[in-house]
Design a protein around this motif. Structure first.
Motif, mmCIF file in Angstrom:
data_model
loop_
_atom_site.group_PDB
_atom_site.id
_atom_site.type_symbol
_atom_site.label_atom_id
_atom_site.label_comp_id
_atom_site.label_asym_id
_atom_site.label_seq_id
_atom_site.Cartn_x
_atom_site.Cartn_y
_atom_site.Cartn_z
ATOM 1 N N PHE A 21 -9.151 60.670 71.237
ATOM 2 C CA PHE A 21 -8.356 61.788 72.085
ATOM 3 C C PHE A 21 -7.090 62.151 71.368
ATOM 4 O O PHE A 21 -6.891 63.380 71.148
ATOM 5 N N ALA A 22 -6.304 61.112 71.193
ATOM 6 C CA ALA A 22 -4.906 61.424 70.428
ATOM 7 C C ALA A 22 -5.292 62.175 69.187
ATOM 8 O O ALA A 22 -4.502 63.176 68.769
ATOM 9 N N ARG A 23 -6.208 61.889 68.270
ATOM 10 C CA ARG A 23 -6.318 62.541 66.871
ATOM 11 C C ARG A 23 -6.825 63.995 67.175
ATOM 12 O O ARG A 23 -6.543 64.674 66.412
ATOM 13 N N ARG A 24 -7.396 64.114 68.254
ATOM 14 C CA ARG A 24 -7.841 65.500 68.332
ATOM 15 C C ARG A 24 -6.805 66.271 69.419
ATOM 16 O O ARG A 24 -7.311 67.540 69.769
ATOM 17 N N ALA A 25 -5.767 65.722 69.677
ATOM 18 C CA ALA A 25 -4.760 66.104 70.413
ATOM 19 C C ALA A 25 -5.533 66.901 71.774
ATOM 20 O O ALA A 25 -5.488 68.020 72.311
ATOM 21 N N PHE A 26 -6.265 65.967 72.334
ATOM 22 C CA PHE A 26 -6.943 66.523 73.566
ATOM 23 C C PHE A 26 -6.481 65.279 74.649
ATOM 24 O O PHE A 26 -6.608 64.230 74.689
ATOM 25 N N ASN A 27 -5.916 65.793 75.579
ATOM 26 C CA ASN A 27 -4.999 64.879 76.596
ATOM 27 C C ASN A 27 -6.019 64.336 77.704
ATOM 28 O O ASN A 27 -7.037 64.993 78.193
ATOM 29 N N LEU A 28 -5.691 63.142 77.892
ATOM 30 C CA LEU A 28 -6.562 62.529 79.129
ATOM 31 C C LEU A 28 -5.461 62.380 80.310
ATOM 32 O O LEU A 28 -4.383 61.947 80.203
ATOM 33 N N ASP A 29 -5.901 62.917 81.357
ATOM 34 C CA ASP A 29 -5.284 62.980 82.667
ATOM 35 C C ASP A 29 -5.295 61.656 83.449
ATOM 36 O O ASP A 29 -4.384 61.568 83.900
ATOM 37 N N SER A 30 -6.351 61.065 83.287
ATOM 38 C CA SER A 30 -6.468 59.841 84.029
ATOM 39 C C SER A 30 -7.713 59.004 83.664
ATOM 40 O O SER A 30 -8.647 59.519 82.989
ATOM 41 N N ILE A 31 -7.326 57.621 83.899
ATOM 42 C CA ILE A 31 -8.411 56.884 83.020
ATOM 43 C C ILE A 31 -8.730 55.608 84.296
ATOM 44 O O ILE A 31 -7.634 55.069 84.766
ATOM 45 N N LEU A 32 -9.865 55.286 84.355
ATOM 46 C CA LEU A 32 -10.114 54.098 85.462
ATOM 47 C C LEU A 32 -11.329 53.346 84.733
ATOM 48 O O LEU A 32 -12.481 53.985 83.977
ATOM 49 N N CYS A 33 -11.206 52.226 84.577
ATOM 50 C CA CYS A 33 -11.982 51.346 83.790
ATOM 51 C C CYS A 33 -12.347 50.021 84.641
ATOM 52 O O CYS A 33 -11.473 49.494 85.540
ATOM 53 N N THR A 34 -13.532 49.645 84.626
ATOM 54 C CA THR A 34 -13.978 48.483 85.572
ATOM 55 C C THR A 34 -15.036 47.859 84.799
ATOM 56 O O THR A 34 -16.071 48.612 84.236
#
Length: 86
Positions: A21-34
């Protein structure tokens, strides 16, 4: 928009995904991992902007070795990322 990823659960996986995501300058608004099941896999929910570039990011995620499945989750809302008040 929310993306659901099923991934192998080991050190560095989150870094590979967020790096894409960072390399493509695409923002992540939230992350949830389980973790899922015995912990060898995890489920990631990513809140992202619904833009024309999203389809390209999905295809690139599917190419990552540790990503086992990618799908859009239009049935989910951003409320799943809210932290409940104690």
């Amino acid at each position: 928009m929310i993306l659901e990823l099923r991934v192998r659960n080991h050190p560095g996986v989150m870094s590979h995904i967020t790096g894409l995501f960072a390399r493509r300058a695409f923002n992540l608004d939230s992350i949830l991992c389980t973790p899922v099941g015995d912990g060898t896999e995890s489920r990631l929910l990513l809140q992202v902007a619904d833009t024309p570039r999203l389809a390209q990011v999905e295809r690139q995620l599917e190419k990552l070795h540790d990503v086992l499945a990618v799908r859009l989750r239009p049935d989910l809302t951003a409320r799943i990322f809210a932290v409940a008040d104690a």
